[in-house]
Write a protein that holds these residues in place. Structure first.
Motif, PDB file in Angstrom:
ATOM      1  N   ALA A 146       9.173   2.471  35.297  1.00  0.00           N
ATOM      2  CA  ALA A 146       9.306   3.444  34.203  1.00  0.00           C
ATOM      3  C   ALA A 146       9.154   2.774  32.844  1.00  0.00           C
ATOM      4  N   SER A 193      13.193   1.725  37.550  1.00  0.00           N
ATOM      5  CA  SER A 193      13.358   1.501  36.112  1.00  0.00           C
ATOM      6  C   SER A 193      12.309   0.535  35.579  1.00  0.00           C
ATOM      7  N   ASN A 240       9.853  11.663  34.833  1.00  0.00           N
ATOM      8  CA  ASN A 240       9.397  10.965  36.016  1.00  0.00           C
ATOM      9  C   ASN A 240       8.227  10.029  35.730  1.00  0.00           C
ATOM     10  N   TYR A 241       8.439   9.030  34.919  1.00  0.00           N
ATOM     11  CA  TYR A 241       7.366   8.085  34.647  1.00  0.00           C
ATOM     12  C   TYR A 241       6.881   7.348  35.891  1.00  0.00           C
ATOM     13  N   PRO A 242       7.746   6.957  36.836  1.00  0.00           N
ATOM     14  CA  PRO A 242       7.237   6.226  38.007  1.00  0.00           C
ATOM     15  C   PRO A 242       6.226   6.994  38.840  1.00  0.00           C
ATOM     16  N   LEU A 269      13.760   7.237  27.422  1.00  0.00           N
ATOM     17  CA  LEU A 269      13.762   7.165  28.881  1.00  0.00           C
ATOM     18  C   LEU A 269      15.030   7.735  29.508  1.00  0.00           C
TER      19      LEU A 269
END
Length: 309
Positions: free
Chosen positions: A133, A130, A278-280, A248
């Motif tokens: 992200a 998180s 999937n930002y990470p 998000l």
């Protein structure tokens, strides 16, 4: 105990559940790694062999493992998983409840990082992801903004993603306002750089009218639950053309009524609403290192007989 590490198959996923350094640290555990599991972030099969792992095809990983670890649920059916296996990783319980229930009837337990308590930071992979992200999503949203220079940002939610977004806003020279659902979140928001804190989303419409933001990051959700709807049609109508909303929590229901998972949407009034699952994975090595540390810590304390840590 034999632990199997899968090669990720979710769309655009580049992370891996265990990196070679953490495999090396699992002295009492036999590890089988699916071929090419770490290739997307620069870890070869030879790297895993050097750490003490065996390399195998997917079928053998499932056939031999007592525990199978992943980052995101595989994009293929899990028919080959044998009874007694524990599956550890993000489980997406709101979307996969039927799959998880079906696996349980076959004697297969699904252990989800969505259920890990904040009091266990050593195995709290969700918080680690998180934070990444929140940073990445803020930067991505900022690139979509039509405004230039210092921007007015609004962060909905003061969990790990929201706090990371506040920090990212400050790093970009922007002025973030944070909205939480508890007064005790104010000190955390201010510590991370929020200029203003609103302790209750009831005042959101008035704030949008008085101080229209250039960028809104939606990060309000309690783990394992659906996200509250905070930006309804009335809120969207207040916003100026070119305002960007990054949601998000779309996979948990979303904070914005106009969010479509994995899409950019431009509303009739010129407001842009965006989401990525999937930002990470845009920082795959950093994210894999953090995720792997949590996975290794969990495995060191995991009980096969009790199926819990």
């Amino acid at each position: 105990m034999i632990v199997g590490v899968l090669r990720e198959t979710a769309v655009d996923e580049r992370r891996v559940a265990l990196i070679p350094d953490d495999v090396r640290g699992l002295a009492s555990v036999d590890v089988i790694v699916e071929r090419d599991a770490g290739r997307s972030i620069g870890f070869s099969d030879a790297d895993y062999r050097a750490s003490g792992a065996r390399i195998a095809e997917r079928a053998e990983v499932f056939a031999r493992s007592d525990i199978v670890v992943w980052v995101k649920p595989p994009a293929y059916p899990l028919d080959s998983v044998r009874p007694g296996t524990a599956l550890i990783g993000f489980q997406e319980p709101l979307h996969r409840s039927d799959v998880i229930a079906g696996l349980r009837t076959r004697g297969i337990e699904s252990i989800g990082y969505e259920t890990v308590a904040h009091s266990r930071p050593d195995i709290d992979a969700l918080s680690a992801m998180s934070r990444i992200a929140g940073e990445v999503a803020y930067a991505q949203g900022r690139q979509l903004c039509s405004a230039h220079g210092a921007m007015r940002a609004l962060i909905l939610g003061c969990g790990q993603a929201g706090l990371a977004a506040i920090t990212a806003a400050v790093a970009h020279g922007d002025e973030p306002t944070a909205i939480g659902n508890r007064p005790d979140q104010e000190s955390l928001a201010i510590q991370h750089g929020a200029k203003t804190f609103l302790p209750n989303p009831v005042g959101l419409l008035a704030h949008l009218a008085a101080e229209p933001p250039d960028l809104i990051v939606c990060a309000a959700v309690h783990r394992g639950n659906r996200g509250p709807l905070l930006l309804d049609g009335a809120a969207l109508d207040i916003l100026r053309p070119g305002t960007v909303i990054v949601d998000l929590v779309a996979k948990s229901g979303g904070n914005c009524v106009a969010t479509i998972p994995d899409r950019d949407v431009t509303l009739p009034n010129g407001v842009i609403v965006t989401h990525r699952s999937n930002y990470p994975t845009l920082r795959p090595l950093e994210a894999s290192v953090a995720y792997s540390a949590a996975t290794a810590a969990l495995l060191k304390t995991y009980s096969i007989t009790e199926k819990q840590w």
